[in-house]
Design an enzyme around this catalytic site. Structure first.
Site, PDB file in Angstrom:
ATOM      1  N   ASP A   1      11.737  39.766  26.826  1.00 31.77           N
ATOM      2  CA  ASP A   1      11.086  38.951  25.803  1.00 31.77           C
ATOM      3  C   ASP A   1       9.584  38.941  26.053  1.00 31.77           C
ATOM      4  O   ASP A   1       9.135  38.863  27.206  1.00 31.77           O
ATOM      5  CB  ASP A   1      11.592  37.503  25.833  1.00 31.77           C
ATOM      6  CG  ASP A   1      12.815  37.296  24.952  1.00 31.77           C
ATOM      7  OD1 ASP A   1      13.184  38.225  24.206  1.00 31.77           O
ATOM      8  OD2 ASP A   1      13.413  36.205  25.011  1.00 31.77           O
TER       9      ASP A   1
ATOM     10  N   GLU B   1      10.264  44.723  19.862  1.00 29.96           N
ATOM     11  CA  GLU B   1       9.639  43.458  19.451  1.00 29.96           C
ATOM     12  C   GLU B   1       8.264  43.700  18.845  1.00 29.96           C
ATOM     13  O   GLU B   1       7.905  43.124  17.816  1.00 29.96           O
ATOM     14  CB  GLU B   1       9.525  42.508  20.653  1.00 29.96           C
ATOM     15  CG  GLU B   1      10.804  41.787  21.018  1.00 29.96           C
ATOM     16  CD  GLU B   1      10.566  40.626  21.972  1.00 29.96           C
ATOM     17  OE1 GLU B   1       9.493  40.006  21.891  1.00 29.96           O
ATOM     18  OE2 GLU B   1      11.453  40.341  22.792  1.00 29.96           O
TER      19      GLU B   1
ATOM     20  N   ASP C   1      24.348  33.659  22.447  1.00 29.02           N
ATOM     21  CA  ASP C   1      25.353  34.323  23.279  1.00 29.02           C
ATOM     22  C   ASP C   1      25.491  35.796  22.935  1.00 29.02           C
ATOM     23  O   ASP C   1      26.406  36.457  23.409  1.00 29.02           O
ATOM     24  CB  ASP C   1      26.706  33.615  23.110  1.00 29.02           C
ATOM     25  CG  ASP C   1      26.675  32.171  23.566  1.00 29.02           C
ATOM     26  OD1 ASP C   1      26.016  31.897  24.589  1.00 29.02           O
ATOM     27  OD2 ASP C   1      27.276  31.318  22.893  1.00 29.02           O
TER      28      ASP C   1
ATOM     29  N   SER D   1      24.023  57.303  25.886  1.00 30.89           N
ATOM     30  CA  SER D   1      25.086  57.897  26.686  1.00 30.89           C
ATOM     31  C   SER D   1      26.395  57.813  25.921  1.00 30.89           C
ATOM     32  O   SER D   1      26.507  57.098  24.931  1.00 30.89           O
ATOM     33  CB  SER D   1      25.246  57.171  28.034  1.00 30.89           C
ATOM     34  OG  SER D   1      24.031  57.088  28.731  1.00 30.89           O
TER      35      SER D   1
ATOM     36  N   ASP E   1      19.506  42.781  25.311  1.00 26.29           N
ATOM     37  CA  ASP E   1      18.173  42.233  25.074  1.00 26.29           C
ATOM     38  C   ASP E   1      17.739  41.475  26.329  1.00 26.29           C
ATOM     39  O   ASP E   1      17.856  40.254  26.422  1.00 26.29           O
ATOM     40  CB  ASP E   1      18.192  41.293  23.863  1.00 26.29           C
ATOM     41  CG  ASP E   1      16.797  40.830  23.475  1.00 26.29           C
ATOM     42  OD1 ASP E   1      15.822  41.292  24.094  1.00 26.29           O
ATOM     43  OD2 ASP E   1      16.687  40.006  22.549  1.00 26.29           O
TER      44      ASP E   1
END
Length: 821
Positions: A336, A195, A521, A261, A333
């Protein structure tokens, strides 16, 4: 003269004897902390005798009458081999490194105090279910039992590092184990830094150029986002970096080295033996010792074996007799940043939805070695803790009169991740595994599982619930007082991405995009991979059926899909052009390099020169493309994004504009820049690796750096504690060896698979695993690096739950018996 000579000889002899004596004394005290694996010990905290049988790789197989007794013994074994590592993890989570290391680690401690990870861990203890609470208490008792033995028997303070950084070790607590999982979440998270970087870049560049240099993964697009300057006005178009250089003791890794990974699984119809197969290799920063510790626990629900993390009573990746599970970073995510306006008339308040609200605040005291204690004012808003302005370059994107707070799922004070992990070890089927991990909060992972007949993959971890009208869709810092930017809880676990019984009976994840769901979503806009998944898909589809060996072959594959894709574009107008140049000229060296690359198949083999030429060329090309547009900010882009390079050379949406040097009068083409970058690369190679192109070795530059985080930079000691190895692979290969990208050795392998495991449920005891260094954290132990060379060569050790086999190859058996009370 003779008298002078005799005295010189006496002095020299005396110095030699003194040095030998000092060495012998140092070795004696350091070796006192080496555990004896063949022992009978009476301890408090268990109900009946427990056996710790260590096989010939020093993997403990633990047998007890009850689950708490088994967890007790795991704590005992972890403490025997990794006490220093465990205490360092705990100190880091607590923000108490400066008590040992002084001012050097003060920024790390300040950050951890602001995040308050340890307090959230402490408050989460009571949220665990009964069996997890019992496991945590028993594990803590096992760790403390070993500490008691160290104190009683003068066993070298438990670890040789304790002689240099002597400090009292407090008893282990259940909260310590929970805090370590939260610390791993911090190490694996990169959304915060992304961000900030996107905000800084958007302040400097046109939106189209931002889309080039920070590209979305190919696939379904998203609506164009606003420039950060329109969201947060009155910021300078560019601000210099504000944070200190990266410290290896910090749990916050550069965004380019965030978790990565591989995991893949095949069902019975794609297996040659008719059983399921699963492979997993989690990637973390390389250290000595590795973070992974191999162990087998014989629980009441059956045996489990795999990779544990010292300090945590859980097999994080491994198998039982009926289920295998692997983990990969999901890149969810889950963070924030919120820009919080501070009341100009009252600095104890910030703007809320309906007016000014009071910060939650308290003072936190950090004790600093050889200096006065430092008091930190910790503040919190409804959105999360306020972060220090000098961390993460936050000062460069924070308006005057504002502070930045962090929303992050790992800061949950009712975190049941530990309970979910304990339940996972008891699962028998794919559905059981998915049900068990409903309470998993952070770090978010893609969980790949295989039972004896089915395979599946599910994203586990809490997904923040956001509103559709979020100003930046969570991609840029946004104002915390705007309701649409805030979180409103978590999304239902049932909505997490889930894949079971795939049509082709095979699935996998290499940190690639897993969901095209639109915001809010979505899972993420920033993913960890766009390249390895291409090579994986090719290897999986090249065979009708797979075996354990073919899964191992894929795990160790070093062919770079990226090199195969980019080189034809980078050299499109350079291959075989012009007459042969005279020997010894720059033009001739360029031709030699191009001839080698033209015949190369993209294999990043440690013994070949082509990978080094390609990597150096790509690095110099990226620098030439970005440094004029980005200026000093280009130092943040340490690795070339293959999608960015492809956009430029294919001129997608006009991206070839990056090839023109802004400050120069001529208009440079991408061919010009590519030729100049190749010349730059060959000059760098001349200066650092040698002048004979055909004699170059990728492995000389791509050395795995298993360095001790504390002693690795100490002269002389570094020779004993660091493990360096020539390795194959690269940034974008399945056998991933992520390069550092910075400093005088930018191609050092600093981030790779610390654990590899391949499980075959047609014959579970034929499964195999390996760790990157060894089981012991003691540099004088023969198990400090006993697996390192096997790991480098791509070899494994048996991963068997056969009790007789473990006993037959035992290097020691420790019997713990309860003290009669």
């Amino acid at each position: 003269m003779a008298l002078l000579f005799r005295w010189l000889m006496r002095i020299i002899t005396g110095l030699i004897v003194l040095c030998v004596a000092i060495f012998a004394l140092t070795y004696y005290f350091a070796s006192r902390s080496l555990p004896n694996y063949t022992a009978d010990e009476a301890v408090q905290g268990i109900a009946s005798p427990v056996e710790i049988v260590r096989d010939n790789a020093n993997v403990p197989h633990i047998f007890g009458a009850t689950d708490p007794d088994v967890y007790f013994a795991l704590g005992y074994a972890h403490a025997q081999d990794r006490m220093w590592q465990m205490t360092m993890l705990r100190r880091t989570a607590q923000g108490r490194l400066s008590e040992l290391f002084g001012e050097r680690t003060l920024p790390i401690d300040k950050l951890l105090r602001h995040l308050d990870l340890y307090r959230t861990a402490t408050e989460s203890v009571d949220d665990q279910d009964a069996q997890t609470t019992a496991a945590l208490k028993a594990y803590s008792a096992g760790v403390n039992a070993w500490l008691g033995k160290v104190n009683e028997g003068a066993r070298g303070r438990g670890a040789p590092e304790m002689w240099m950084f002597n400090h009292a070790i407090s008893p282990w607590q259940p909260a310590d184990s929970i805090a370590i999982i939260k610390l791993m979440a911090l190490q694996l998270s990169s959304q915060l830094e992304n961000e900030v970087l996107r905000a800084r870049t958007s302040l400097l560049l046109d939106p189209n150029l931002v889309r080039d240099i920070l590209p979305d993964d190919p696939g379904s697009g998203i609506a164009m986002l606003p420039e950060y300057a329109t969201l947060v006005p009155d910021l300078p178009r560019y601000a210099a970096n504000s944070r200190a250089p990266y410290d290896p003791l910090s749990p916050v890794k550069p965004a380019q080295l965030a978790g990565a990974s591989n995991a893949w699984a095949a069902g019975p119809t794609r297996s040659a033996t008719g059983g399921t197969l699963l492979a997993n290799d989690p990637h973390l920063g390389l250290t000595a010792p590795t973070i992974w510790y191999l162990a087998r626990l014989e629980l009441s629900t059956g045996g489990v074996i795999g990779g544990t993390i010292p300090g945590v009573p859980v097999v994080m990746t491994g198998r039982s007799d009926s289920l295998g599970w692997g983990i990969t970073s999901s890149y969810l995510d889950d963070q924030d940043l919120f820009i919080e306006e501070v009341n100009p008339d009252n600095s104890t308040q910030y703007r809320g939805l309906d007016g000014w609200e009071n910060f939650k605040s308290r003072d936190s005291i950090i004790n600093v070695r050889d200096q006065s204690a430092v008091t930190v004012r910790v503040r919190e808003t409804v959105n999360g803790p306020v972060l220090p302005a000098d961390q993460f370059d936050l000062s460069t994107i924070t308006p005057r009169g504002h502070v930045v707070s962090l929303g992050w799922t790992a800061l949950s004070r009712d975190d049941t991740t530990m309970s979910a992990a304990i339940k996972l070890m008891q699962a028998r089927t794919v559905d059981d595994a998915f049900d068990a991990t409903e309470g998993y909060i952070a770090p978010s992972q893609n969980l790949t599982v295989a039972d004896r007949t089915r395979v599946g993959l599910k994203t586990i971890g809490a997904i923040p619930a956001r509103t559709p009208d979020h100003q930046s869709q969570g991609r840029l810092p946004s104002f915390g007082y705007i309701e649409g930017n805030r979180w409103f809880g978590r999304q239902p676990y049932a909505d997490n991405p889930e894949f079971a019984d795939p049509m082709g009976d095979i699935l996998g994840n290499t940190n690639n995009k897993t969901s095209d769901a639109p915001f809010p979503d979505h899972v993420s806009y920033v993913w960890g991979d766009t390249q390895r998944i291409k090579r994986w898909a090719r290897l999986m589809q090249a065979r009708e059926v797979h075996t354990r060996e073919s899964f191992i072959e894929a795990q160790l594959d070093t062919v770079s899909y990226t090199a195969r894709t980019l080189l034809p574009m980078m050299g499109a107008d350079l291959w075989f052009t012009g007459e042969a140049a005279p020997e010894g000229t720059p033009e001739r060296r360029r031709q030699q390099a191009l001839e080698l690359l033209a015949a190369w198949n993209g294999e990043m083999n440690e013994h070949m020169p082509e990978p080094l030429i390609y990597a150096a060329w790509l690095r110099e090309l990226h620098k030439r493309l970005t440094r004029d547009e980005l200026g000093p900010l280009s130092s943040e882009f340490t690795h070339a994004d293959p999608v960015f390079i492809e956009r430029v050379f294919r001129n997608i949406d006009g991206a070839s504009v990056w090839c023109d040097v802004v400050q120069s009068a001529p208009v440079e083409t991408c061919t010009d820049i590519s030729r100049q970058a190749l010349d730059d690369a060959l000059i760098w190679i001349d200066e650092h690796q040698g002048t004979t192109v055909a004699a170059l070795r990728w492995g000389d530059a791509h050395q795995a750096t298993h360095d001790h985080p504390v002693l690795g930079d100490v002269p002389l000691l570094s020779w004993f504690v660091n493990i360096r190895q020539s390795t194959s692979g690269g940034d974008n290969t399945l056998q991933r060896g992520k390069t550092s990208g910075v400093g005088p050795n930018p191609f050092q392998n600093v981030h790779a698979a610390g654990y590899r495991g391949v499980y075959d449920f047609a014959d579970p005891d034929s499964s195999v695993f390996i760790s990157a260094t060894g089981q012991s954290g003691h540099p004088l132990s023969r198990y400090y690096d006993n697996m390192g060379e096997l790991w480098r060569r791509g070899e494994y050790v048996p991963m068997s739950l056969d009790t007789a086999l473990a006993r037959a190859a035992a290097v020691g058996v420790t019997v713990l018996t309860p003290i009669a009370e």
